[in-house]
Scaffold this active site. Structure first.
Site, PDB file in Angstrom:
ATOM      1  N   LYS A 167       0.849  -1.192   0.000  1.00  0.00           N
ATOM      2  CA  LYS A 167       0.000   0.000   0.000  1.00  0.00           C
ATOM      3  C   LYS A 167       0.882   1.238   0.000  1.00  0.00           C
ATOM      4  CE  LYS A 167      -4.067   1.961   2.126  1.00  0.00           C
ATOM      5  NZ  LYS A 167      -5.092   1.776   3.151  1.00  0.00           N
ATOM      6  N   VAL A 168       0.632   2.110  -0.973  1.00  0.00           N
ATOM      7  CA  VAL A 168       1.479   3.270  -1.249  1.00  0.00           C
ATOM      8  C   VAL A 168       0.665   4.548  -1.027  1.00  0.00           C
ATOM      9  CG1 VAL A 168       2.819   4.390  -3.082  1.00  0.00           C
ATOM     10  CG2 VAL A 168       2.756   1.899  -2.940  1.00  0.00           C
TER      11      VAL A 168
END
Length: 89
Positions: free
Chosen positions: A56-57
């Protein structure tokens, strides 16, 4: 992790590994870094934990660049939510 009182890189990585061992589907593991190089470094480390990990960015300029790089390397990603049009720009 913070809510559960899990701190320190080794403990966090071990906790993700434990989660992956008990679930049958994807596990989102969020990077903390907000710069391109940091996101890439953390994301690659997280992706190595287990095939179930989806990195997750953050939805920021360097995050979008990182997603493009991860995609080219076969690392699965998702990004944080965009709550407003202004944030998307």
């Amino acid at each position: 992790m913070a809510k559960e009182g899990i701190a320190g890189k080794d403990k966090i990585m071990a906790h993700y590994k434990a989660i992956c061992s008990i679930v049958d589907n994807n596990v989102s593991a969020e990077v903390i870094a907000t710069d391109f190089d940091g996101i890439i470094k953390e994301g690659k480390e997280l992706a190595k934990i287990d095939d179930k990990i989806v990195v997750k960015v953050p939805m920021i300029k360097d995050g979008i660049k990182a997603i493009k790089k991860f995609t080219s390397e076969g690392i699965r990603t998702n990004c944080t939510l965009v709550f407003s049009l202004g944030q998307a720009f």
